[in-house]
Design a protein around this motif. Structure first.
Motif, PDB file in Angstrom:
ATOM      1  N   MET A   1       0.798  -1.226  -0.189  1.00 17.89           N
ATOM      2  CA  MET A   1      -0.046  -0.156  -0.239  1.00 17.89           C
ATOM      3  C   MET A   1       0.778   0.978   0.337  1.00 17.89           C
ATOM      4  SD  MET A   1      -3.326   0.394   0.073  1.00 17.89           S
ATOM      5  CE  MET A   1      -4.185   1.332   0.572  1.00 17.89           C
ATOM      6  N   HIS A   2       0.480   1.718  -0.612  1.00 14.41           N
ATOM      7  CA  HIS A   2       1.184   4.023  -0.870  1.00 14.41           C
ATOM      8  C   HIS A   2       0.494   4.936  -0.246  1.00 14.41           C
ATOM      9  CE1 HIS A   2       3.431   6.881  -2.323  1.00 14.41           C
ATOM     10  NE2 HIS A   2       2.154   7.397  -2.815  1.00 14.41           N
ATOM     11  N   ASP A   3       2.109   4.755   0.956  1.00 13.94           N
ATOM     12  CA  ASP A   3       1.683   6.042   1.769  1.00 13.94           C
ATOM     13  C   ASP A   3       1.082   7.500   0.515  1.00 13.94           C
ATOM     14  OD1 ASP A   3       1.907   7.974   3.675  1.00 13.94           O
ATOM     15  OD2 ASP A   3       3.306   7.988   4.320  1.00 13.94           O
ATOM     16  N   VAL A   4       0.050   8.305   0.995  1.00 12.10           N
ATOM     17  CA  VAL A   4      -0.741   9.004   0.162  1.00 12.10           C
ATOM     18  C   VAL A   4       0.889  10.595   0.260  1.00 12.10           C
ATOM     19  CG1 VAL A   4      -2.148   8.574  -0.217  1.00 12.10           C
ATOM     20  CG2 VAL A   4      -2.611   9.790   1.630  1.00 12.10           C
ATOM     21  N   ASP A   5       1.424  10.463   1.329  1.00 13.44           N
ATOM     22  CA  ASP A   5       2.220  12.088   1.773  1.00 13.44           C
ATOM     23  C   ASP A   5       3.700  11.359   1.174  1.00 13.44           C
ATOM     24  OD1 ASP A   5       0.067  12.749   3.564  1.00 13.44           O
ATOM     25  OD2 ASP A   5       1.069  12.290   4.935  1.00 13.44           O
ATOM     26  N   GLN A   6       4.454  10.520   1.332  1.00 15.51           N
ATOM     27  CA  GLN A   6       5.019   9.784   0.165  1.00 15.51           C
ATOM     28  C   GLN A   6       5.238   9.964  -1.268  1.00 15.51           C
ATOM     29  OE1 GLN A   6       7.970   9.203   2.432  1.00 15.51           O
ATOM     30  NE2 GLN A   6       9.366   8.142   0.905  1.00 15.51           N
ATOM     31  N   PRO A   7       6.145  11.044  -1.908  1.00 17.02           N
ATOM     32  CA  PRO A   7       5.993  10.229  -3.898  1.00 17.02           C
ATOM     33  C   PRO A   7       6.406   9.390  -3.979  1.00 17.02           C
ATOM     34  CG  PRO A   7       7.673  12.333  -2.546  1.00 17.02           C
ATOM     35  CD  PRO A   7       6.821  11.451  -1.443  1.00 17.02           C
ATOM     36  N   LEU A   8       5.721   8.746  -5.254  1.00 12.45           N
ATOM     37  CA  LEU A   8       6.725   7.876  -5.974  1.00 12.45           C
ATOM     38  C   LEU A   8       7.261   7.830  -6.930  1.00 12.45           C
ATOM     39  CD1 LEU A   8       2.298   7.233  -7.531  1.00 12.45           C
ATOM     40  CD2 LEU A   8       3.566   5.925  -5.692  1.00 12.45           C
ATOM     41  N   ARG A   9       7.844   7.249  -6.498  1.00 17.90           N
ATOM     42  CA  ARG A   9       9.165   7.247  -6.681  1.00 17.90           C
ATOM     43  C   ARG A   9       9.326   6.614  -8.516  1.00 17.90           C
ATOM     44  NH1 ARG A   9      13.483   3.211  -5.730  1.00 17.90           N
ATOM     45  NH2 ARG A   9      14.993   4.512  -6.700  1.00 17.90           N
ATOM     46  N   TYR A  10       8.019   6.176  -9.374  1.00 13.43           N
ATOM     47  CA  TYR A  10       7.906   5.981 -10.937  1.00 13.43           C
ATOM     48  C   TYR A  10       6.166   6.409 -10.955  1.00 13.43           C
ATOM     49  CZ  TYR A  10       7.011   3.796 -14.751  1.00 13.43           C
ATOM     50  OH  TYR A  10       6.496   3.105 -16.187  1.00 13.43           O
ATOM     51  N   ARG A  11       6.401   7.114 -12.070  1.00  7.19           N
ATOM     52  CA  ARG A  11       5.513   7.261 -12.629  1.00  7.19           C
ATOM     53  C   ARG A  11       5.300   7.465 -13.935  1.00  7.19           C
ATOM     54  NH1 ARG A  11       3.111  11.538  -9.209  1.00  7.19           N
ATOM     55  NH2 ARG A  11       0.772  11.707 -10.076  1.00  7.19           N
ATOM     56  N   LEU A  12       3.929   7.540 -14.590  1.00  7.67           N
ATOM     57  CA  LEU A  12       3.620   6.951 -16.180  1.00  7.67           C
ATOM     58  C   LEU A  12       2.457   7.912 -16.046  1.00  7.67           C
ATOM     59  CD1 LEU A  12       3.923   5.328 -18.965  1.00  7.67           C
ATOM     60  CD2 LEU A  12       2.698   3.609 -18.133  1.00  7.67           C
ATOM     61  N   ILE A  13       2.500   8.802 -16.428  1.00  7.32           N
ATOM     62  CA  ILE A  13       2.015  10.218 -16.927  1.00  7.32           C
ATOM     63  C   ILE A  13       1.388   9.702 -18.563  1.00  7.32           C
ATOM     64  CG2 ILE A  13       1.509  12.060 -17.680  1.00  7.32           C
ATOM     65  CD1 ILE A  13       2.099  11.433 -14.729  1.00  7.32           C
ATOM     66  N   THR A  14      -0.308   9.844 -18.385  1.00 10.13           N
ATOM     67  CA  THR A  14      -0.623   9.102 -19.974  1.00 10.13           C
ATOM     68  C   THR A  14      -1.988  10.326 -19.992  1.00 10.13           C
ATOM     69  OG1 THR A  14      -2.647   7.935 -18.812  1.00 10.13           O
ATOM     70  CG2 THR A  14      -0.186   7.042 -19.875  1.00 10.13           C
ATOM     71  N   GLY A  15      -2.458  10.892 -21.652  1.00  7.17           N
ATOM     72  CA  GLY A  15      -3.230  11.424 -21.723  1.00  7.17           C
ATOM     73  C   GLY A  15      -3.193  12.194 -22.860  1.00  7.17           C
ATOM     74  N   PRO A  16      -3.979  12.780 -23.417  1.00  7.72           N
ATOM     75  CA  PRO A  16      -4.063  13.434 -24.717  1.00  7.72           C
ATOM     76  C   PRO A  16      -3.251  14.181 -24.695  1.00  7.72           C
ATOM     77  CG  PRO A  16      -6.391  13.746 -23.303  1.00  7.72           C
ATOM     78  CD  PRO A  16      -5.302  13.402 -22.822  1.00  7.72           C
ATOM     79  N   ASP A  17      -2.387  14.821 -26.361  1.00 13.52           N
ATOM     80  CA  ASP A  17      -0.829  15.154 -26.370  1.00 13.52           C
ATOM     81  C   ASP A  17      -1.288  16.532 -26.326  1.00 13.52           C
ATOM     82  OD1 ASP A  17       1.560  15.574 -26.747  1.00 13.52           O
ATOM     83  OD2 ASP A  17       1.461  15.163 -28.865  1.00 13.52           O
ATOM     84  N   ASP A  18      -2.062  17.014 -25.443  1.00 18.82           N
ATOM     85  CA  ASP A  18      -2.208  19.110 -25.443  1.00 18.82           C
ATOM     86  C   ASP A  18      -1.335  19.115 -24.121  1.00 18.82           C
ATOM     87  OD1 ASP A  18      -3.001  17.726 -23.130  1.00 18.82           O
ATOM     88  OD2 ASP A  18      -5.274  17.963 -23.632  1.00 18.82           O
ATOM     89  N   ALA A  19      -1.430  20.961 -24.529  1.00 18.16           N
ATOM     90  CA  ALA A  19      -1.213  21.517 -23.000  1.00 18.16           C
ATOM     91  C   ALA A  19      -0.621  21.234 -21.602  1.00 18.16           C
ATOM     92  CB  ALA A  19      -1.299  23.024 -23.095  1.00 18.16           C
ATOM     93  N   GLU A  20      -2.237  20.262 -21.188  1.00 12.92           N
ATOM     94  CA  GLU A  20      -2.479  20.253 -20.330  1.00 12.92           C
ATOM     95  C   GLU A  20      -1.261  19.433 -19.767  1.00 12.92           C
ATOM     96  OE1 GLU A  20      -5.859  17.968 -17.396  1.00 12.92           O
ATOM     97  OE2 GLU A  20      -6.412  18.999 -18.995  1.00 12.92           O
ATOM     98  N   PHE A  21      -1.530  17.807 -20.774  1.00 19.24           N
ATOM     99  CA  PHE A  21      -0.331  17.142 -20.549  1.00 19.24           C
ATOM    100  C   PHE A  21       0.844  17.504 -20.197  1.00 19.24           C
ATOM    101  CE2 PHE A  21       2.993  14.049 -21.955  1.00 19.24           C
ATOM    102  CZ  PHE A  21       2.598  12.590 -21.465  1.00 19.24           C
ATOM    103  N   CYS A  22       1.450  18.464 -21.233  1.00 21.57           N
ATOM    104  CA  CYS A  22       2.569  18.444 -21.085  1.00 21.57           C
ATOM    105  C   CYS A  22       3.299  19.748 -19.853  1.00 21.57           C
ATOM    106  CB  CYS A  22       2.891  19.879 -22.118  1.00 21.57           C
ATOM    107  SG  CYS A  22       3.280  19.340 -23.784  1.00 21.57           S
TER     108      CYS A  22
END
Length: 60
Positions: A1-22
């Motif tokens: 279980m991930h402690d929400v106060d501790q940042p994740l060491r790995y992230r995979l960001i997905t979404g439409p290729d737009d300014a919000e994604f960037c």
């Protein structure tokens, strides 16, 4: 279980290729993450979808 106060060491960001994604990726870079590999792009029939892996910590 991930402690929400501790940042994740790995992230995979997905979404439409737009300014919000960037902006999401840029925000993580400002918080100490670094890009891990090249971005991936696909087309869902309507728009381009991007994915970018990021890791937290110093570079090699």
């Amino acid at each position: 279980m991930h402690d929400v106060d501790q940042p994740l060491r790995y992230r995979l960001i997905t979404g439409p290729d737009d300014a919000e994604f960037c902006a999401r990726v840029s925000g993580l870079l400002e918080r100490g993450y670094r890009l891990h590999g090249s971005p991936a792009l696909t087309f869902d029939g309507e728009r381009v979808i991007a994915a970018q892996a990021l890791v937290l910590g110093p570079g090699d």
